[in-house]
Write a protein that holds these residues in place. Structure first.
Motif, PDB file in Angstrom:
ATOM      1  N   THR A   1       0.795  -1.220   0.018  1.00  0.00           N
ATOM      2  CA  THR A   1       0.083  -0.071  -0.018  1.00  0.00           C
ATOM      3  C   THR A   1       0.792   1.190  -0.109  1.00  0.00           C
ATOM      4  O   THR A   1       0.449   2.219  -0.328  1.00  0.00           O
ATOM      5  CB  THR A   1      -1.076   0.043   1.268  1.00  0.00           C
ATOM      6  N   ARG A   2       2.071   1.165   0.536  1.00  0.00           N
ATOM      7  CA  ARG A   2       2.897   2.362   0.155  1.00  0.00           C
ATOM      8  C   ARG A   2       3.893   2.596  -1.034  1.00  0.00           C
ATOM      9  O   ARG A   2       4.144   1.631  -1.371  1.00  0.00           O
ATOM     10  CB  ARG A   2       3.927   2.195   1.664  1.00  0.00           C
ATOM     11  N   GLY A   3       3.607   3.610  -1.410  1.00  0.00           N
ATOM     12  CA  GLY A   3       4.432   3.894  -2.568  1.00  0.00           C
ATOM     13  C   GLY A   3       3.757   3.381  -4.036  1.00  0.00           C
ATOM     14  O   GLY A   3       2.601   3.404  -4.011  1.00  0.00           O
ATOM     15  N   ILE A   4       4.712   3.190  -4.782  1.00  0.00           N
ATOM     16  CA  ILE A   4       4.311   2.992  -6.509  1.00  0.00           C
ATOM     17  C   ILE A   4       4.512   1.505  -6.821  1.00  0.00           C
ATOM     18  O   ILE A   4       4.464   1.501  -8.008  1.00  0.00           O
ATOM     19  CB  ILE A   4       4.644   4.003  -7.373  1.00  0.00           C
ATOM     20  N   PHE A   5       4.738   0.588  -5.914  1.00  0.00           N
ATOM     21  CA  PHE A   5       5.082  -0.718  -6.480  1.00  0.00           C
ATOM     22  C   PHE A   5       3.877  -1.517  -7.140  1.00  0.00           C
ATOM     23  O   PHE A   5       3.825  -1.943  -8.000  1.00  0.00           O
ATOM     24  CB  PHE A   5       5.709  -1.538  -5.377  1.00  0.00           C
ATOM     25  N   ARG A   6       2.704  -1.413  -6.159  1.00  0.00           N
ATOM     26  CA  ARG A   6       1.456  -2.072  -6.771  1.00  0.00           C
ATOM     27  C   ARG A   6       0.283  -0.885  -6.874  1.00  0.00           C
ATOM     28  O   ARG A   6       0.081  -0.551  -5.893  1.00  0.00           O
ATOM     29  CB  ARG A   6       1.038  -2.917  -5.679  1.00  0.00           C
ATOM     30  N   VAL A   7       0.116  -0.509  -8.045  1.00  0.00           N
ATOM     31  CA  VAL A   7      -0.740   0.488  -8.462  1.00  0.00           C
ATOM     32  C   VAL A   7      -1.755   0.101  -9.634  1.00  0.00           C
ATOM     33  O   VAL A   7      -1.820  -0.688 -10.150  1.00  0.00           O
ATOM     34  CB  VAL A   7      -0.122   1.962  -9.055  1.00  0.00           C
ATOM     35  N   HIS A   8      -2.804   1.077  -9.779  1.00  0.00           N
ATOM     36  CA  HIS A   8      -3.861   0.744 -10.588  1.00  0.00           C
ATOM     37  C   HIS A   8      -3.395   1.101 -11.953  1.00  0.00           C
ATOM     38  O   HIS A   8      -4.146   0.629 -13.106  1.00  0.00           O
ATOM     39  CB  HIS A   8      -5.216   1.526 -10.318  1.00  0.00           C
ATOM     40  N   GLN A   9      -2.696   2.063 -12.223  1.00  0.00           N
ATOM     41  CA  GLN A   9      -2.167   2.610 -13.600  1.00  0.00           C
ATOM     42  C   GLN A   9      -0.782   2.509 -13.712  1.00  0.00           C
ATOM     43  O   GLN A   9      -0.175   3.421 -12.787  1.00  0.00           O
ATOM     44  CB  GLN A   9      -2.965   3.877 -13.987  1.00  0.00           C
ATOM     45  N   PHE A  10      -0.365   2.115 -14.688  1.00  0.00           N
ATOM     46  CA  PHE A  10       1.242   2.352 -14.936  1.00  0.00           C
ATOM     47  C   PHE A  10       1.553   1.987 -16.430  1.00  0.00           C
ATOM     48  O   PHE A  10       0.578   1.586 -16.982  1.00  0.00           O
ATOM     49  CB  PHE A  10       1.950   1.326 -14.184  1.00  0.00           C
ATOM     50  N   ASP A  11       2.707   2.411 -16.956  1.00  0.00           N
ATOM     51  CA  ASP A  11       2.895   2.318 -18.225  1.00  0.00           C
ATOM     52  C   ASP A  11       3.989   1.030 -18.296  1.00  0.00           C
ATOM     53  O   ASP A  11       4.567   0.593 -17.435  1.00  0.00           O
ATOM     54  CB  ASP A  11       3.754   3.432 -18.833  1.00  0.00           C
ATOM     55  N   LYS A  12       4.020   0.544 -19.474  1.00  0.00           N
ATOM     56  CA  LYS A  12       4.707  -0.864 -19.677  1.00  0.00           C
ATOM     57  C   LYS A  12       5.523  -0.854 -21.191  1.00  0.00           C
ATOM     58  O   LYS A  12       4.853  -0.592 -22.124  1.00  0.00           O
ATOM     59  CB  LYS A  12       4.200  -1.893 -19.195  1.00  0.00           C
TER      60      LYS A  12
END
Length: 426
Positions: free
Chosen positions: A271-282
């Motif tokens: 839950t902390r930071g940006i490791f597991r997020v709902h939107q990202f680029d790849k």
């Protein structure tokens, strides 16, 4: 989906695969039964239609009572043909529905078990000893704040939890990662692609993301579109309903797209930071190859992922996922996991899957050989750069005591030549 002929000839192999996945073995027998009904009803329909055609030739030549009898039989046949046609369609629909629920056949070398039963293939690089360097490592979120690179508070304010802004050097770092990854893929012979983020149901279903993975997919009900969780979906759909010339294979594409995941079932995790997020680029690699080349291509995709992570100067390991953690479409899967210092463990950064003919059969993607024979191709995919996770690993592994961050040489041309990211706040 799998080949129905294989199911009929070797059902025990399919049962063993289902068992290894932790899936319903009874589905195999239900599908065998449905397939038998489909074939029997199809045969019955063909027999009735053949009789109907023969009767149609006899009626014009008949007269009197014979003709009356033939006409009566013709009426009976019309009703029977209509019923047989409906029965055949219903049986075919049931068989297809069951077939779509069946996962790909697990590769015999895949470890059997669940999420924790992976096998470590190799470990590359050595994690830093921060204690020996005399300081406690900061996590990526604290470093991101020092660098003016990550803002999760405003991301949550605007969009909710697991959303973020990349600001300043954080935005530049994403663009550097994407450009460097695409440059590597292009040098390896991949065609760069910018792909749609919205796809029709058939593309999502065809790649295997509307079964057990459906809970993690965003669906826009009003328009019946799905938001992709990976550009694997539009890249797989790119050649659906096509017959490819065998001489053109392999076809390799490197797709860049935004990715959207509900992260269902991950409550309380990362839950902390940006490791597991709902939107990202790849940046995602995708290959179409002849089935006999699939295993060799899988190793090539893994080699390109290893080359990428090595260029980022990250310590990482390669693991092979167990049968129960493969997802519906993969027969075999390798993950590259980078060391995350503040978590004290390796975490997935890239993944590559051999989907054999599973997706191509569902999407009707075939190849024509020199002899004119038409057969399904094999499809494979491999993450090159999931940007947010790459940023997490970069910031934490390359940090310095003052909060600055070393920039690997591969990224410097895309960051104006800078070798160091420096704090903007103290």
């Amino acid at each position: 989906m799998i080949d129905l002929r294989l199911l009929r000839e070797d059902p025990d192999r399919v049962r063993a695969s289902q068992r290894a996945r932790g899936e319903d073995v009874g589905l195999v027998d239900a599908l065998l039964s449905a397939d038998e009904r489909r074939r029997a009803s199809g045969l019955r329909f063909d027999e009735l239609r053949a009789e109907q055609k023969q009767l149609g030739k006899r009626i014009p030549r008949a007269a009197g009572e014979e003709k009356a009898a033939l006409l009566a039989r013709a009426g009976e046949l019309a009703t029977a043909v209509k019923a047989a046609d409906a029965e055949r369609d219903a049986a075919a629909a049931q068989a297809q529905e069951l077939l779509l629920r069946l996962g790909n056949l697990v590769h015999p070398k895949a470890p059997v078990g669940g999420e924790e039963d992976f096998a470590v293939r190799e470990t590359l690089g050595t994690p830093r000893d921060f204690a020996a360097e005399g300081f406690e490592p900061r996590d990526h979120l604290e470093l991101g704040r020092l660098l003016g690179a990550i803002d999760t508070e405003r991301g949550a304010k605007v969009s909710g939890s697991r959303f973020y802004y990349l600001t300043g050097v954080g935005a530049l770092l994403e663009l550097a990662l994407v450009n460097a990854a695409v440059a590597q893929a292009t040098a390896a012979g991949f065609t760069p692609m910018l792909t749609p983020a919205l796809v029709k149901p058939r593309a999502m279903e065809g790649t295997g993301f509307l079964g057990q993975a459906e809970q993690d997919v965003y669906h826009l009900e009003k328009d019946d579109f799905y938001l992709v969780g990976t550009s694997e979906v539009p890249l797989a759909g790119y050649h659906m309903d096509e017959i490819l010339d065998a001489d053109r294979l392999p076809l390799r594409y490197a797709g860049f797209s935004p990715c959207f995941r509900r992260e269902a079932g991950s409550y309380g995790k990362d839950t902390r930071g940006i490791f597991r997020v709902h939107q990202f680029d790849k940046v995602e690699m995708f290959s179409y190859v002849a089935p006999e080349e699939a295993e060799a291509e899988h190793e090539r995709l893994l080699a390109w992922e290893k080359e990428w992570l090595t260029s980022l100067e990250l310590p990482f390991r390669v693991v092979e996922l167990a049968s129960g953690d493969l997802g519906a479409s993969a027969a075999r899967k390798f993950d590259c996991e980078a060391w995350i210092p503040t978590q004290g463990k390796y975490r997935e950064l890239t993944s590559t899957s051999n989907c054999t003919e599973f997706q191509s059969r569902r999407l009707q993607i075939r190849m024509r050989g020199k002899d004119g024979t038409v057969r399904p191709v094999a499809t494979l995919n491999g993450t090159l750069c999931a940007v947010t996770r790459a940023i997490v690993a970069l910031l934490e592994n390359h940090q310095r005591p003052d909060g600055s961050v070393h920039v690997p040489e591969v990224l410097r041309p895309y960051l104006g030549g800078r070798a160091l990211l420096e704090p903007v706040t103290k």
